[in-house]
Design a protein around this motif. Sequence first.
Motif, PDB file in Angstrom:
ATOM      1  N   SER A 365       0.824  -1.217   0.000  1.00  0.00           N
ATOM      2  CA  SER A 365       0.000   0.000   0.000  1.00  0.00           C
ATOM      3  C   SER A 365       0.857   1.265   0.000  1.00  0.00           C
ATOM      4  CB  SER A 365      -0.966  -0.005   1.193  1.00  0.00           C
ATOM      5  OG  SER A 365      -1.873  -1.080   1.090  1.00  0.00           O
ATOM      6  N   LEU A 366       1.693   1.402  -1.003  1.00  0.00           N
ATOM      7  CA  LEU A 366       2.577   2.565  -1.110  1.00  0.00           C
ATOM      8  C   LEU A 366       1.790   3.862  -1.260  1.00  0.00           C
ATOM      9  CD1 LEU A 366       5.502   3.601  -1.325  1.00  0.00           C
ATOM     10  CD2 LEU A 366       5.375   3.180  -3.787  1.00  0.00           C
ATOM     11  N   ASP A 367       0.570   3.786  -1.798  1.00  0.00           N
ATOM     12  CA  ASP A 367      -0.220   5.011  -1.987  1.00  0.00           C
ATOM     13  C   ASP A 367      -0.633   5.648  -0.671  1.00  0.00           C
ATOM     14  OD1 ASP A 367      -3.404   4.049  -1.545  1.00  0.00           O
ATOM     15  OD2 ASP A 367      -2.004   2.479  -2.091  1.00  0.00           O
ATOM     16  N   ARG A 368      -0.567   4.905   0.437  1.00  0.00           N
ATOM     17  CA  ARG A 368      -0.896   5.477   1.743  1.00  0.00           C
ATOM     18  C   ARG A 368       0.198   6.409   2.256  1.00  0.00           C
ATOM     19  NH1 ARG A 368      -3.047  -0.181   4.468  1.00  0.00           N
ATOM     20  NH2 ARG A 368      -5.202  -0.095   3.672  1.00  0.00           N
ATOM     21  N   CYS A 369       1.339   6.331   1.649  1.00  0.00           N
ATOM     22  CA  CYS A 369       2.438   7.234   2.005  1.00  0.00           C
ATOM     23  C   CYS A 369       2.204   8.588   1.350  1.00  0.00           C
ATOM     24  CB  CYS A 369       3.762   6.632   1.548  1.00  0.00           C
ATOM     25  SG  CYS A 369       5.212   7.656   1.857  1.00  0.00           S
ATOM     26  N   ALA A 370       2.749   9.643   1.957  1.00  0.00           N
ATOM     27  CA  ALA A 370       2.663  10.972   1.360  1.00  0.00           C
ATOM     28  C   ALA A 370       3.292  10.943  -0.034  1.00  0.00           C
ATOM     29  CB  ALA A 370       3.371  11.993   2.244  1.00  0.00           C
ATOM     30  N   PRO A 371       2.674  11.573  -1.027  1.00  0.00           N
ATOM     31  CA  PRO A 371       3.166  11.478  -2.412  1.00  0.00           C
ATOM     32  C   PRO A 371       4.635  11.843  -2.569  1.00  0.00           C
ATOM     33  CG  PRO A 371       0.996  12.476  -2.382  1.00  0.00           C
ATOM     34  CD  PRO A 371       1.408  12.333  -0.955  1.00  0.00           C
ATOM     35  N   GLY A 372       5.067  12.942  -1.951  1.00  0.00           N
ATOM     36  CA  GLY A 372       6.460  13.342  -2.088  1.00  0.00           C
ATOM     37  C   GLY A 372       7.410  12.299  -1.548  1.00  0.00           C
ATOM     38  N   LEU A 373       7.064  11.686  -0.403  1.00  0.00           N
ATOM     39  CA  LEU A 373       7.918  10.660   0.193  1.00  0.00           C
ATOM     40  C   LEU A 373       7.867   9.364  -0.617  1.00  0.00           C
ATOM     41  CD1 LEU A 373       7.080  11.210   3.960  1.00  0.00           C
ATOM     42  CD2 LEU A 373       8.974  12.139   2.641  1.00  0.00           C
ATOM     43  N   ALA A 374       6.694   9.031  -1.166  1.00  0.00           N
ATOM     44  CA  ALA A 374       6.579   7.816  -1.969  1.00  0.00           C
ATOM     45  C   ALA A 374       7.476   7.882  -3.201  1.00  0.00           C
ATOM     46  CB  ALA A 374       5.124   7.600  -2.382  1.00  0.00           C
ATOM     47  N   LEU A 375       7.570   9.041  -3.796  1.00  0.00           N
ATOM     48  CA  LEU A 375       8.447   9.190  -4.970  1.00  0.00           C
ATOM     49  C   LEU A 375       9.913   9.018  -4.577  1.00  0.00           C
ATOM     50  CD1 LEU A 375       6.708  12.176  -6.790  1.00  0.00           C
ATOM     51  CD2 LEU A 375       6.436   9.724  -7.189  1.00  0.00           C
ATOM     52  N   HIS A 376      10.278   9.481  -3.382  1.00  0.00           N
ATOM     53  CA  HIS A 376      11.646   9.252  -2.891  1.00  0.00           C
ATOM     54  C   HIS A 376      11.891   7.769  -2.642  1.00  0.00           C
ATOM     55  CE1 HIS A 376      12.647  13.405  -2.757  1.00  0.00           C
ATOM     56  NE2 HIS A 376      11.813  13.716  -1.789  1.00  0.00           N
ATOM     57  N   ILE A 377      10.878   7.059  -2.154  1.00  0.00           N
ATOM     58  CA  ILE A 377      11.013   5.620  -1.930  1.00  0.00           C
ATOM     59  C   ILE A 377      11.233   4.898  -3.259  1.00  0.00           C
ATOM     60  CG2 ILE A 377       9.750   3.550  -1.213  1.00  0.00           C
ATOM     61  CD1 ILE A 377       8.524   5.189   1.026  1.00  0.00           C
ATOM     62  N   LEU A 378      10.526   5.315  -4.301  1.00  0.00           N
ATOM     63  CA  LEU A 378      10.744   4.707  -5.624  1.00  0.00           C
ATOM     64  C   LEU A 378      12.158   4.965  -6.126  1.00  0.00           C
ATOM     65  CD1 LEU A 378       7.343   5.429  -7.418  1.00  0.00           C
ATOM     66  CD2 LEU A 378       8.127   3.313  -6.357  1.00  0.00           C
ATOM     67  N   ASP A 379      12.683   6.155  -5.862  1.00  0.00           N
ATOM     68  CA  ASP A 379      14.075   6.429  -6.241  1.00  0.00           C
ATOM     69  C   ASP A 379      15.035   5.524  -5.468  1.00  0.00           C
ATOM     70  OD1 ASP A 379      13.256   8.405  -7.983  1.00  0.00           O
ATOM     71  OD2 ASP A 379      13.487  10.030  -6.527  1.00  0.00           O
ATOM     72  N   ALA A 380      14.732   5.295  -4.177  1.00  0.00           N
ATOM     73  CA  ALA A 380      15.577   4.415  -3.368  1.00  0.00           C
ATOM     74  C   ALA A 380      15.505   2.973  -3.873  1.00  0.00           C
ATOM     75  CB  ALA A 380      15.156   4.494  -1.901  1.00  0.00           C
ATOM     76  N   ILE A 381      14.312   2.529  -4.275  1.00  0.00           N
ATOM     77  CA  ILE A 381      14.165   1.177  -4.830  1.00  0.00           C
ATOM     78  C   ILE A 381      14.990   1.033  -6.106  1.00  0.00           C
ATOM     79  CG2 ILE A 381      12.516  -0.381  -5.936  1.00  0.00           C
ATOM     80  CD1 ILE A 381      10.429   0.607  -3.919  1.00  0.00           C
ATOM     81  N   GLU A 382      14.930   2.020  -6.966  1.00  0.00           N
ATOM     82  CA  GLU A 382      15.714   1.988  -8.202  1.00  0.00           C
ATOM     83  C   GLU A 382      17.205   1.938  -7.899  1.00  0.00           C
ATOM     84  OE1 GLU A 382      15.903   4.435 -12.466  1.00  0.00           O
ATOM     85  OE2 GLU A 382      14.606   5.118 -10.822  1.00  0.00           O
ATOM     86  N   TYR A 383      17.633   2.675  -6.877  1.00  0.00           N
ATOM     87  CA  TYR A 383      19.048   2.672  -6.478  1.00  0.00           C
ATOM     88  C   TYR A 383      19.460   1.271  -6.003  1.00  0.00           C
ATOM     89  CZ  TYR A 383      23.366   4.191  -4.175  1.00  0.00           C
ATOM     90  OH  TYR A 383      24.681   4.336  -3.793  1.00  0.00           O
TER      91      TYR A 383
END
Length: 424
Positions: A365-383
């Motif tokens: 449920s990544l959408d439950r995270c704040a949008p700005g923070l969720a996008l940072h999490i996606l960047d971390a996953i890509e890293y």
Amino acid sequence: MPLLRRRSTSSLQPVQSATSTGSTTEKKHQYSPVKLSFSEKLRRAFVWQGSHRERLADLEAMRRRAAEMMRPLQLDMTVEELTEVEDMHDRMIYAREQYFNAKDRGKRAKGDQWMSTLSATTKKYERFAIGADRSELRELVKKKKANAAGKAQSMARSASIPEQESSEAPSEPMAAMTHGRGQSYISVKEYMIPSPASANEYVTMLDRYHRREAVHDHGYWPSVYSQEDRKALEATLPPIIQWLEATTGHTSRIYWLWQKGERGRDNPLRYVANKCGKYDALASSFFFSSDQDLSTSAVFAPTIANELTRYIPEFGDILKSTSMNRGSFIFGKGIVTQVKELVVDTFKKLPQLCRQKPLLVVINSLDRCAPGLALHILDAIEYCVERMPIFFMISSLEADWLVSRTQSWGLRSRTTTGVYMELE
């Protein structure tokens, strides 16, 4: 009610002070504390807790309402504004924890102070959520920028002081008294720069930011599903199992499960995580809930890293060493930086044999995270995917901002998608 009561005037006996000035002596009256019975102490404790119970419930309801109102506003916030809102939310959580700590220790005065802090911070957070123009938030960010610029100029001027003039600087104890209590300072030649926290404090922070309630096996989850949920689960699981059973050499590193509704949305990944954890095949997990919101920036990476220690025990010692030696470069930084230091760089220090274990991380449920923070999490996953043998299972509702991001990120060709929907 104070615990010291003055006795009646007739029962007080004047006592001469041991110190005297000249030929005159100073007389003082003694005050004796009133001894309370156990039942009276218990009654006062219940009254104190009862007065705060309703107030805590009101503040928590206010915080949740404000968090829901804040969610759509975060898409238009700048990085500085989003960081300030994050910090305020973290201060609310911290004040609440300190209140309960004070209550458990019986420190009622300290508990009252933390309750006042929690109340003031929650009301300020609500004002930020209600004020659509964000004028107060912008003014606060502007003020902090000005203070930071002033400190930077002051440090630059201090650094340009000639060596012979540095002897005029105050001594270290005087500098500590001048700059405030509780801060330790480096030598005068370092121009009284506050020293970093101790290594043990960083280890404590690593444990404090471990959000155990976000782990897949926290709390009680029924193993028996309703007929509708069971049908939806049975239709969703086969593609996931096929993806898990594929060889480790396949190119797909992400399985993204799009959720079509709220009902039963946690069931698929909770089921998979519990089964994988049972057979020691789950490296880490993070399950978002609706009341976590902005505190994710502080707890996401420490939680993922701490859970990895259960899967790879050798990871724990290296993680502790990393926190002690690199804590000032980790805590308080962005999510990508924390994941790099606590997860990727720590994993690279493991022995070759330990690094051969496949890594599966479940994020629900990544959408439950704040949008700005969720996008940072996606960047971390890509890293992580670019530097580690790691696989991610992610689920979320089909929010427009998430769909747009996944269509443009670098792992699109390495992502397998599935759908979970309620069946009739």
